[in-house]
Design a protein around this motif. Structure first.
Motif, PDB file in Angstrom:
ATOM      1  N   VAL A  52       0.770   2.696  17.901  1.00 44.23           N
ATOM      2  CA  VAL A  52       0.484   3.934  18.634  1.00 44.23           C
ATOM      3  C   VAL A  52      -0.928   3.883  19.195  1.00 44.23           C
ATOM      4  CG1 VAL A  52       0.116   6.415  18.393  1.00 44.23           C
ATOM      5  CG2 VAL A  52       2.145   5.381  17.455  1.00 44.23           C
ATOM      6  N   VAL A  53      -1.865   3.334  18.422  1.00 45.51           N
ATOM      7  CA  VAL A  53      -3.241   3.203  18.905  1.00 45.51           C
ATOM      8  C   VAL A  53      -3.271   2.286  20.127  1.00 45.51           C
ATOM      9  CG1 VAL A  53      -5.573   2.423  18.320  1.00 45.51           C
ATOM     10  CG2 VAL A  53      -4.209   3.649  16.625  1.00 45.51           C
ATOM     11  N   VAL A  54      -2.548   1.186  20.042  1.00 39.22           N
ATOM     12  CA  VAL A  54      -2.478   0.256  21.174  1.00 39.22           C
ATOM     13  C   VAL A  54      -1.822   0.943  22.371  1.00 39.22           C
ATOM     14  CG1 VAL A  54      -1.494  -1.921  21.986  1.00 39.22           C
ATOM     15  CG2 VAL A  54      -2.421  -1.766  19.666  1.00 39.22           C
ATOM     16  N   PRO A 133     -11.557  -0.412  21.918  1.00 43.24           N
ATOM     17  CA  PRO A 133     -10.316  -0.427  21.137  1.00 43.24           C
ATOM     18  C   PRO A 133     -10.557  -0.607  19.636  1.00 43.24           C
ATOM     19  CG  PRO A 133     -10.491  -2.415  22.469  1.00 43.24           C
ATOM     20  CD  PRO A 133     -11.604  -1.502  22.890  1.00 43.24           C
ATOM     21  N   ALA A 134     -11.594  -1.340  19.279  1.00 40.90           N
ATOM     22  CA  ALA A 134     -11.875  -1.562  17.855  1.00 40.90           C
ATOM     23  C   ALA A 134     -12.273  -0.260  17.164  1.00 40.90           C
ATOM     24  CB  ALA A 134     -12.966  -2.609  17.695  1.00 40.90           C
ATOM     25  N   LEU A 135     -13.216   0.475  17.738  1.00 40.92           N
ATOM     26  CA  LEU A 135     -13.658   1.724  17.119  1.00 40.92           C
ATOM     27  C   LEU A 135     -12.570   2.796  17.161  1.00 40.92           C
ATOM     28  CD1 LEU A 135     -17.360   1.841  18.324  1.00 40.92           C
ATOM     29  CD2 LEU A 135     -16.500   1.334  16.024  1.00 40.92           C
ATOM     30  N   ALA A 136     -11.839   2.849  18.253  1.00 42.93           N
ATOM     31  CA  ALA A 136     -10.742   3.810  18.343  1.00 42.93           C
ATOM     32  C   ALA A 136      -9.683   3.490  17.295  1.00 42.93           C
ATOM     33  CB  ALA A 136     -10.139   3.796  19.741  1.00 42.93           C
ATOM     34  N   ALA A 137      -9.393   2.223  17.091  1.00 42.27           N
ATOM     35  CA  ALA A 137      -8.404   1.819  16.093  1.00 42.27           C
ATOM     36  C   ALA A 137      -8.835   2.238  14.693  1.00 42.27           C
ATOM     37  CB  ALA A 137      -8.187   0.311  16.141  1.00 42.27           C
ATOM     38  N   ILE A 138     -10.079   2.048  14.387  1.00 50.52           N
ATOM     39  CA  ILE A 138     -10.575   2.399  13.055  1.00 50.52           C
ATOM     40  C   ILE A 138     -10.507   3.904  12.834  1.00 50.52           C
ATOM     41  CG2 ILE A 138     -12.617   2.470  11.571  1.00 50.52           C
ATOM     42  CD1 ILE A 138     -13.375  -0.292  12.907  1.00 50.52           C
ATOM     43  N   PHE A 139     -11.138   4.668  13.713  1.00 50.78           N
ATOM     44  CA  PHE A 139     -11.208   6.113  13.512  1.00 50.78           C
ATOM     45  C   PHE A 139      -9.840   6.782  13.580  1.00 50.78           C
ATOM     46  CE2 PHE A 139     -15.661   5.364  14.819  1.00 50.78           C
ATOM     47  CZ  PHE A 139     -16.271   5.903  13.700  1.00 50.78           C
ATOM     48  N   ALA A 169      -2.429   6.425   0.879  1.00 40.31           N
ATOM     49  CA  ALA A 169      -3.077   6.590   2.186  1.00 40.31           C
ATOM     50  C   ALA A 169      -4.243   5.628   2.341  1.00 40.31           C
ATOM     51  CB  ALA A 169      -3.548   8.028   2.368  1.00 40.31           C
ATOM     52  N   LEU A 170      -5.030   5.466   1.305  1.00 37.15           N
ATOM     53  CA  LEU A 170      -6.163   4.534   1.372  1.00 37.15           C
ATOM     54  C   LEU A 170      -5.681   3.104   1.575  1.00 37.15           C
ATOM     55  CD1 LEU A 170      -9.236   4.234   1.192  1.00 37.15           C
ATOM     56  CD2 LEU A 170      -8.972   3.944  -1.278  1.00 37.15           C
ATOM     57  N   ASN A 171      -4.662   2.698   0.839  1.00 39.12           N
ATOM     58  CA  ASN A 171      -4.097   1.356   1.000  1.00 39.12           C
ATOM     59  C   ASN A 171      -3.521   1.168   2.397  1.00 39.12           C
ATOM     60  OD1 ASN A 171      -4.741   0.813  -1.671  1.00 39.12           O
ATOM     61  ND2 ASN A 171      -2.701   1.310  -2.421  1.00 39.12           N
ATOM     62  N   GLN A 172      -2.766   2.164   2.846  1.00 41.28           N
ATOM     63  CA  GLN A 172      -2.173   2.093   4.185  1.00 41.28           C
ATOM     64  C   GLN A 172      -3.247   1.991   5.258  1.00 41.28           C
ATOM     65  OE1 GLN A 172       1.432   1.658   3.671  1.00 41.28           O
ATOM     66  NE2 GLN A 172       1.602   3.090   5.319  1.00 41.28           N
ATOM     67  N   THR A 173      -4.329   2.748   5.084  1.00 45.56           N
ATOM     68  CA  THR A 173      -5.404   2.759   6.072  1.00 45.56           C
ATOM     69  C   THR A 173      -5.981   1.370   6.280  1.00 45.56           C
ATOM     70  OG1 THR A 173      -5.962   5.045   5.600  1.00 45.56           O
ATOM     71  CG2 THR A 173      -7.653   3.739   6.658  1.00 45.56           C
ATOM     72  N   GLY A 174      -6.273   0.686   5.195  1.00 47.67           N
ATOM     73  CA  GLY A 174      -6.841  -0.664   5.309  1.00 47.67           C
ATOM     74  C   GLY A 174      -5.937  -1.603   6.081  1.00 47.67           C
ATOM     75  N   VAL A 175      -4.662  -1.601   5.739  1.00 44.99           N
ATOM     76  CA  VAL A 175      -3.706  -2.480   6.428  1.00 44.99           C
ATOM     77  C   VAL A 175      -3.551  -2.057   7.889  1.00 44.99           C
ATOM     78  CG1 VAL A 175      -1.293  -3.225   6.508  1.00 44.99           C
ATOM     79  CG2 VAL A 175      -2.486  -3.077   4.315  1.00 44.99           C
ATOM     80  N   LYS A 176      -3.433  -0.743   8.131  1.00 43.10           N
ATOM     81  CA  LYS A 176      -3.257  -0.255   9.498  1.00 43.10           C
ATOM     82  C   LYS A 176      -4.452  -0.596  10.382  1.00 43.10           C
ATOM     83  CE  LYS A 176      -1.538   3.859  10.159  1.00 43.10           C
ATOM     84  NZ  LYS A 176      -1.247   5.289  10.011  1.00 43.10           N
ATOM     85  N   LEU A 178      -6.597  -3.087   9.989  1.00 45.38           N
ATOM     86  CA  LEU A 178      -6.588  -4.532  10.221  1.00 45.38           C
ATOM     87  C   LEU A 178      -5.531  -4.915  11.253  1.00 45.38           C
ATOM     88  CD1 LEU A 178      -7.674  -7.329   9.465  1.00 45.38           C
ATOM     89  CD2 LEU A 178      -5.953  -7.393   7.642  1.00 45.38           C
ATOM     90  N   VAL A 179      -4.317  -4.432  11.069  1.00 45.70           N
ATOM     91  CA  VAL A 179      -3.231  -4.737  12.012  1.00 45.70           C
ATOM     92  C   VAL A 179      -3.573  -4.201  13.393  1.00 45.70           C
ATOM     93  CG1 VAL A 179      -0.818  -4.226  12.592  1.00 45.70           C
ATOM     94  CG2 VAL A 179      -1.432  -4.890  10.260  1.00 45.70           C
ATOM     95  N   SER A 180      -4.066  -2.979  13.453  1.00 44.53           N
ATOM     96  CA  SER A 180      -4.397  -2.363  14.737  1.00 44.53           C
ATOM     97  C   SER A 180      -5.492  -3.129  15.471  1.00 44.53           C
ATOM     98  CB  SER A 180      -4.822  -0.914  14.519  1.00 44.53           C
ATOM     99  OG  SER A 180      -4.979  -0.269  15.738  1.00 44.53           O
TER     100      SER A 180
END
Length: 193
Positions: A52-54, A133-139, A169-176, A178-180
């Motif tokens: 979705v971010v992409v 895209p990197a900062l948008a993906a993180i936030f 949520a914390l675990n998902q965030t890290g993976v998301k 990285l993938v994003s």
């Protein structure tokens, strides 16, 4: 309200709305599939929702930030409905499907609008193309994940999720994130070059 959409290719606009909605519905199907990697509890949606971010970042590049906001607003209700239907089709009770569908829509709306804001602001201020895209993906992934899990599972009847939503949520965030980051950079390299 959407007068500025008059100069936008309506077919492209519809395709973007459908694309955003599809990713959200697919992610809501995959969020029901949990697994552990090295003791970290995840769902398969961690690998799909970053798209979705992409999609948002590409939407901004294709039709500008105002029209990207319109795509997000136009996809909001269909995304909730599609999510509810997907979750119901998976056998979840109606109350769970509605709760998760609304949580998903809220998370999508808030994080994607933030993504448009962050992506555009960073793009205007930084010369290196990868920062936006990197900062948008993180936030946006951090906000999306915690919004989704908080709305969907806080004080839920599912005791495991009610007590552990913040850990998941914390675990998902890290993976998301990285993938994003990986997907965003790869796609933008392909699009730019």
């Amino acid at each position: 309200m959407f007068n500025f959409l008059e100069n936008v290719n309506k077919k492209l606009l519809a395709q973007l709305v459908v694309f955003h909605t599809f990713i959200i519905a697919l992610s809501n199907y995959l969020v029901t599939m949990k697994f552990d990697i090295l003791g970290i509890k995840l769902t398969w949606a961690a690998f799909t929702f970053p798209l979705v971010v992409v999609a948002t970042d590409l939407t901004i590049r294709l039709i500008n930030k105002e029209n990207a906001r319109a795509v997000i607003n136009l996809a909001f209700i269909p995304a909730i409905i599609a999510s509810i239907l997907v979750i119901l089709a998976g056998g979840a009770p109606e109350s769970v499907a509605v709760r998760v569908g609304i949580a998903s829509g809220c998370a999508y709306l808030v994080s994607s609008l933030l993504d448009v804001f962050v992506f555009q602001k960073v793009r205007e201020r930084m010369t290196a193309w990868f920062w936006a895209p990197a900062l948008a993906a993180i936030f946006s992934n951090v906000l999306d994940t915690f919004t989704f899990f908080a709305v969907a599972f806080y004080n839920s009847a599912n005791e495991y999720m009610a007590n552990n939503w913040h850990i998941i949520a914390l675990n998902q965030t890290g993976v998301k994130v990285l993938v994003s980051l990986l997907v965003s950079i790869l796609i933008l390299i392909i699009v730019i070059y």
